[in-house]
Design an enzyme around this catalytic site. Structure first.
Site, PDB file in Angstrom:
ATOM      1  N   ASP A 264       0.863  -1.169   0.000  1.00 13.63           N
ATOM      2  CA  ASP A 264       0.000   0.000   0.000  1.00 13.63           C
ATOM      3  C   ASP A 264       0.911   1.233   0.000  1.00 13.63           C
ATOM      4  O   ASP A 264       2.128   1.134   0.144  1.00 13.63           O
ATOM      5  CB  ASP A 264      -0.955  -0.038   1.209  1.00 13.63           C
ATOM      6  CG  ASP A 264      -2.191   0.802   0.964  1.00 13.63           C
ATOM      7  OD1 ASP A 264      -3.201   0.574   1.632  1.00 13.63           O
ATOM      8  OD2 ASP A 264      -2.143   1.691   0.082  1.00 13.63           O
TER       9      ASP A 264
HETATM   10  C1  GLC Z   1      -4.417   4.224  -0.143  1.00 16.14           C
HETATM   11  C2  GLC Z   1      -5.290   3.083   0.278  1.00 16.14           C
HETATM   12  C3  GLC Z   1      -5.429   1.997  -0.750  1.00 16.14           C
HETATM   13  C4  GLC Z   1      -5.351   2.621  -2.134  1.00 16.14           C
HETATM   14  C5  GLC Z   1      -3.946   3.162  -2.315  1.00 16.14           C
HETATM   15  C6  GLC Z   1      -3.743   3.822  -3.682  1.00 16.14           C
HETATM   16  O1  GLC Z   1      -3.658   4.666   0.929  1.00 16.14           O
HETATM   17  O2  GLC Z   1      -5.015   2.457   1.527  1.00 16.14           O
HETATM   18  O3  GLC Z   1      -6.684   1.351  -0.508  1.00 16.14           O
HETATM   19  O4  GLC Z   1      -5.630   1.635  -3.112  1.00 16.14           O
HETATM   20  O5  GLC Z   1      -3.596   4.070  -1.281  1.00 16.14           O
HETATM   21  O6  GLC Z   1      -4.538   4.958  -3.775  1.00 16.14           O
END
Ligand code: GLC
Length: 721
Positions: A264
């Site tokens: 993430d």
């Molecule tokens: C965010 C979220 C994740 C998302 C990613 C890209 O922090 O936790 O769910 O897909 O970043 O935007």
């Protein structure tokens, strides 16, 4: 892998391989934006090599077909290898045409609808050049304080698994032109954050992890999901992104997943903040050793992987495996043959927000809405002479949820517009109060009450702003603001013909609203066609059929509260719910029962369940039993009903939940129509993680339940022998 991707790998230098598994934002490659990459902080914050950034394999964020074409053009013009980018984006509940938040779609109890909505999102996204979406979010949730319950499917592992599977099937289809890759997230148990506070500590036993939190991710894997995103939290003290037991032992070795694992956003660096890693070099080691392929928005691999390989701590073969997984994903997406995949500005303009897509989004909102209370005021009569629409959420397009990404408020049908489209100019609006949860402004009350007094019926739009839920938006109070209750009380003084349309990204502790309001229709965050759906439901064009998949507590003090709990050694009996029973698992100042239980939702019609049957009382492995019931529409409206099937394992080597959802079916019945619904019972559905930590069934007695929600009583027993 394929000969083609292996050949490409063989041509890559180690620097190219390492940058290939870095993911940065698409904005980096869009000169027309004329701004440093401020979404993520300037690129300099990542200290990436200005040449080698043109060797990255994937990017995230940014929306628009023309933008993607510009980015790909620019990237290919500057890349030595000319390996095209894969664009990834959060398409969570729709792309440009938004449907309800996932907690709403789950409430439809309709797998086919979930699949159809995902399919629509994939088509719109593919035409904007997106190759992969970071969805479905399959985190099981039990605490409504957590902002991200809005993008989950709720508290039940089976329903979550069904919705995850349907979403992957809808998004990926046959990976054709209008499909995109799916990425199940957040692996794992992100929804178990203590106190419902985002990114907070998760501490669950291996058994609880496997019994409740893992099934939905596994279901997505079994449905062929292309990617898995690790969660921000720790599992058993180790951050997921560097958790070898989670990624290597369970995901790769036990489940056989050989697709791409992506971190993430920033999670590599966060291992240092967690205190699980000394520095970026150790983060790179932990992540690669665990099996995380793509690093999202940090640069640990870029700065340290080569050194780790030179030191022999990581093998180049491990790096090659990650590169190959991303190359294979590109091949499956068709990017190796056509860098522009399905992008088409012209077709995107025709398809996105088309009448057909709006109609489907409207259907999604209609089927997701949950009628929580109705003393008979609903449905309102379309022939009514005057309608007062009141409330801070009545005339806004900001009712599509915090993951609106490609959706726009100005393209969203507000309740005001929806009511006017349905009823014409007999609808008048007054705001009544502000939406801020801490507002004490009552200056608009008089105008609103005057309107209510002079109208035959009142639609009162209350709840929370869409930005009060979603990532990072957790709440320590989950009731309505005092000012909204005051407005409701003032309106009820002048008009009793009032229905509250509730907009929320989470279950709310609204016992007071339940007492005060004549009717409550929960619209969740309904999306682009939310206002039309709300109007159709309130005035009986459509009959509400949604049922909640996450318990609504009476008070926050009851949380976490969920239906599939264990009985404890001192349960408070249901019949004693409103009494105080000392020395039982209970409160002195509140019942144990929730305000609205899992699976609950009302209709304008009534359904009679009768003729419960179980085909036998004994079952051996390999055999099956059939549970059945007759359901009759005994009311005045043709309507839909989500019939639920539960089982209880009465004894196990480990304690077992008081009930477990094992099946559901949404059916439509005409007035007076009766249908028989059947559910099959097989030995595999009785398996659980036993004392031996094996997923197996154990002989013994089971109770069987079929009903309209999770409070249904058992109607039969059988024995597994
Ligand atoms: C965010 C979220 C994740 C998302 C990613 C890209 O922090 O936790 O769910 O897909 O970043 O935007």
């Amino acid at each position: 892998m394929s000969q083609r991707t292996e050949k490409i790998l063989a041509q890559m230098s180690i620097d190219e391989k390492i940058y290939f598994i870095e993911q940065i934002t698409t904005a980096t490659f869009v000169p027309s934006l004329k701004r440093p990459n401020i979404i993520t902080g300037p690129d300099s914050a990542l200290k990436l090599d200005k040449e080698l950034i043109y060797e990255v394999g994937t990017t995230l964020n940014l929306i628009g077909a023309e933008t993607m074409i510009e980015a790909q053009d620019h990237f290919l013009a500057h890349s030595k290898s000319k390996r095209a980018l894969v664009f990834m984006q959060d398409v969570i509940h729709g792309h440009r045409t938004l449907y309800p938040i996932n907690l709403g779609v789950a409430a439809s109890f309709d797998r086919d609808l979930a699949r159809e909505l995902a399919q629509m999102a994939a088509k719109e996204a593919s035409l904007d050049g997106i190759g992969v979406t970071f969805a479905p979010m399959a985190d099981l949730v039990r605490d409504p304080r957590w902002g991200r319950v809005m993008e989950s499917s709720g508290e039940d592992p089976y329903l979550n698994a069904e919705m995850a599977r349907a979403t992957v099937e809808g998004l990926q289809g046959d990976m054709g032109k209008y499909n995109i890759g799916a990425c199940v997230k957040h692996f794992a148990a992100y929804g178990a954050a203590e106190a419902g506070r985002d990114y907070n500590t998760v501490d669950v036993s291996e058994r609880t992890l496997r019994e409740y939190y893992l099934p939905a991710y596994k279901s997505a894997i079994d449905a062929g999901v292309k990617m898995v995103m690790t969660a921000f939290n720790i599992i058993d003290g180790v951050p997921c992104v560097g958790n070898k037991h989670l990624i290597k032992d369970i995901l790769r070795d036990e489940w056989g997943f050989d697709g791409v694992v992506i971190s993430d956003y920033g999670a590599f660096d966060e291992m240092i903040t967690h205190g699980a890693s000394e520095n970026q070099k150790e983060s790179a080691y932990l992540a690669m050793d665990a099996g995380c392929d793509i690093e999202m928005m940090t640069s640990c691999y870029a700065h340290h992987l080569k050194e780790l390989i030179e030191e022999g701590k990581i093998s180049e073969a491990q790096l090659d495996k990650s590169v190959l997984r991303v190359l294979d994903l590109k091949e499956e997406l068709g990017i190796l043959d056509n860098p522009y995949r399905s992008v088409s500005p012209e077709e995107a303009k025709r398809v996105q927000l088309s009448p057909e897509h709006r109609a489907l989004a409207r259907k999604g909102a209609e089927q997701s809405a949950v009628l929580l209370k109705n003393n008979g005021v609903l449905p309102f009569d379309k022939e009514v002479g005057s309608v007062a629409l009141i409330g801070p959420l009545g005339a806004t397009g900001e009712i599509h949820g915090s993951w609106h990404c490609g959706g726009k408020a100005e393209e969203t049908v507000s309740v005001y517009e929806g009511l006017k489209n349905l009823l014409g100019d007999k609808v008048k609006y007054a705001q009544g109060c502000q939406i801020e949860y801490d507002s004490e402004d009552t200056s608009l009350f008089d105008e609103a009450c005057q309107l209510a007094k002079n109208s035959e019926c009142v639609v009162l739009c209350l709840g929370e702003h869409q930005d009060y839920s979603g990532e990072g938006n957790c709440r320590a109070s989950i009731d309505l603001p005092e000012v909204q209750y005051k407005l409701l009380e003032r309106i009820l003084e002048v008009n009793k013909n009032v229905a509250v349309a509730l907009f929320t990204g989470r279950p709310l502790a609204i016992s007071r609203l339940d007492k005060l309001a004549p009717a409550i229709l929960n619209m969740w965050m309904p999306g682009t066609e939310g206002g039309s759906a709300c109007a159709n439901l309130l005035f009986g064009e459509v009959i509400p059929s949604g049922k909640i998949t996450m318990t609504f507590p009476r008070t926050l003090g009851q949380c976490p509260i969920y239906y599939n709990h264990y009985t404890t050694g001192r349960p408070k009996l249901e019949q004693d719910d409103l009494k105080r029973v000392p020395y039982t698992s209970s409160y002195i100042d509140a019942p144990n029962s929730p305000l609205y239980p899992f699976g609950y939702g009302l209709s304008y019609t009534s359904f009679e369940y009768s003729d419960y049957k179980l085909s036998g009382t004994v079952m051996r492995a390999g055999e099956r039993l059939i549970a059945s019931v007759k359901i009759k529409n005994t009311g005045k409206y043709r309507a839909r009903e989500a019939v639920q099937f539960y089982i209880r394992d009465l004894k196990g080597s480990c304690v077992r939940p008081v009930k477990e959802l094992k099946g559901f079916e949404k059916l439509e019945l005409d007035i007076g129509e009766e249908k028989t619904v059947t559910f099959e019972i097989t030995e595999p559905m009785l398996r659980y993680w036993t004392r031996n930590m094996r997923h197996e069934s154990e002989k013994g007695e089971f109770e069987v339940f079929i009903g309209k929600d999770s409070t249904c009583a058992p109607f039969a027993k059988f024995e597994l022998i």
